[in-house]
Design an enzyme around this catalytic site. Structure first.
Site, PDB file in Angstrom:
ATOM      1  N   ARG A  55       0.516  -1.171  -0.129  1.00  0.00           N
ATOM      2  CA  ARG A  55       0.340  -0.139  -0.470  1.00  0.00           C
ATOM      3  C   ARG A  55       0.860   1.270   0.012  1.00  0.00           C
ATOM      4  O   ARG A  55       0.503   2.187  -0.309  1.00  0.00           O
ATOM      5  CB  ARG A  55      -0.996  -0.326   1.276  1.00  0.00           C
ATOM      6  N   ASN A  96     -13.163  15.402  -1.810  1.00  0.00           N
ATOM      7  CA  ASN A  96     -14.281  13.835  -1.872  1.00  0.00           C
ATOM      8  C   ASN A  96     -15.708  14.550  -2.205  1.00  0.00           C
ATOM      9  O   ASN A  96     -16.209  15.467  -0.910  1.00  0.00           O
ATOM     10  CB  ASN A  96     -13.967  13.044  -0.317  1.00  0.00           C
ATOM     11  N   HIS A  99     -19.118  12.413  -1.475  1.00  0.00           N
ATOM     12  CA  HIS A  99     -19.976  11.456  -0.294  1.00  0.00           C
ATOM     13  C   HIS A  99     -20.944  11.724  -0.093  1.00  0.00           C
ATOM     14  O   HIS A  99     -22.181  12.969   0.227  1.00  0.00           O
ATOM     15  CB  HIS A  99     -19.524  11.759   1.006  1.00  0.00           C
ATOM     16  N   ALA A 130      -6.813  11.488   6.729  1.00  0.00           N
ATOM     17  CA  ALA A 130      -6.795  10.776   7.044  1.00  0.00           C
ATOM     18  C   ALA A 130      -7.397   9.653   7.164  1.00  0.00           C
ATOM     19  O   ALA A 130      -7.148   8.372   6.707  1.00  0.00           O
ATOM     20  CB  ALA A 130      -5.347  10.743   7.975  1.00  0.00           C
TER      21      ALA A 130
HETATM   22  C1  GRF Z   1     -21.003   9.207  -5.903  1.00  0.00           C
HETATM   23  O1  GRF Z   1     -22.390   8.742  -5.428  1.00  0.00           O
HETATM   24  C2  GRF Z   1     -20.279   9.789  -4.659  1.00  0.00           C
HETATM   25  O2  GRF Z   1     -20.791  10.424  -3.807  1.00  0.00           O
HETATM   26  C3  GRF Z   1     -19.274   8.215  -3.554  1.00  0.00           C
HETATM   27  O3  GRF Z   1     -19.413   7.965  -5.104  1.00  0.00           O
HETATM   28  C4  GRF Z   1     -20.287   7.800  -5.865  1.00  0.00           C
HETATM   29  C5  GRF Z   1     -19.954   8.105  -7.218  1.00  0.00           C
HETATM   30  O4  GRF Z   1     -19.797   8.414  -8.329  1.00  0.00           O
HETATM   31  N1  GRF Z   1     -17.976   9.337  -3.290  1.00  0.00           N
HETATM   32  P1  GRF Z   1     -19.726   8.354  -9.747  1.00  0.00           P
HETATM   33  O5  GRF Z   1     -18.937   7.005  -9.907  1.00  0.00           O
HETATM   34  O6  GRF Z   1     -19.255   9.836  -9.848  1.00  0.00           O
HETATM   35  O7  GRF Z   1     -20.794   8.452 -10.835  1.00  0.00           O
END
Ligand code: GRF
Length: 214
Positions: free
Chosen positions: A70, A112, A114, A147
């Site tokens: 990793r 990111n 989410h 992290a």
């Molecule tokens: C999204 O729902 C995002 O929030 C999560 O993974 C999914 C990715 O979807 N982290 P895509 O590949 O952008 O369609």
């Protein structure tokens, strides 16, 4: 105005958020350019990567299996990302946890997205977790990557209702419609300096909630 901010987008799957960023750029609504799209999976296992190749975007694959462990993979990922000189790195459905070598170089400028209102329901299958918990409102979060798993400082959130007849797929689809608006907008604000990570001040728009938490 400054030059468009250079993005490296990390993907593992379908890439609908990548499409949303590209569409917003094309529409003049996101002051950025996609310098490269990088995946941990080859184009045969990652729709987003083959889509990017088809659009003439520079792509690369950094598969964990090609590295001893990793730590080596993390260093290789950081090297590949650095080769494209991003101003901002965007994790858009990237299914791996980035490590110390990556964060040392790109921490503080890696986003990111989410599919929940963090800190609720981090990790995998967030829409399923929201339904199981019986919440009536969920949503999506754009945050800085640290992290932990989905633990970094929150930059922006959008809320959506959870309907009584929702299953995980239906809720996720509703949440994603907001991801596709929120993520390009946050990228735009960072690109124009309207949202400053130092000041933590974001513009307001369209009933979406923006957090001054950074
Ligand atoms: C999204 O729902 C995002 O929030 C999560 O993974 C999914 C990715 O979807 N982290 P895509 O590949 O952008 O369609």
């Amino acid at each position: 105005m400054a030059d468009p901010i250079a993005l490296v987008v990390l993907v593992s799957g379908r890439g609908s958020n990548l499409h949303a960023i590209a569409e917003a750029i094309d529409a003049g609504a996101c002051h950025a350019r996609i310098a490269a799209v990088i995946s941990d999976r080859g184009p045969d296992r990652c729709e987003a990567l083959s889509w990017a190749t088809g659009r003439g975007i520079t792509t690369a694959t950094v598969p964990p299996k090609a590295h001893a462990d990793r730590t080596a993979w993390d260093a290789a990922l950081a090297e590949e990302v650095a080769a494209h000189a991003p101003g901002l790195v965007v994790l858009a459905g990237f299914m791996k946890i980035v490590g110390p070598a990556f964060l040392q170089r790109f921490g503080g400028r890696t986003l990111n997205v989410h599919p929940s209102l963090l800190p609720a329901f981090p990790g995998l299958r967030a829409p399923e977790q929201a339904i199981a918990a019986g919440v009536r409102i969920s949503g999506c979060t754009v945050h800085l990557v640290d992290a932990g798993v989905d633990t970094g400082p929150i930059l922006a959130q959008a809320a959506v209702p959870v309907r009584p007849d929702d299953d995980a797929a239906r809720l996720h689809a509703r949440i994603q419609r907001h991801e596709h608006r929120l993520l390009p907008r946050v990228v735009h604000w960072l690109g124009t300096g309207e949202l400053s990570l130092e000041r933590g001040i974001a513009p307001e728009a369209d009933g979406v909630l923006y957090s001054p938490s950074v």
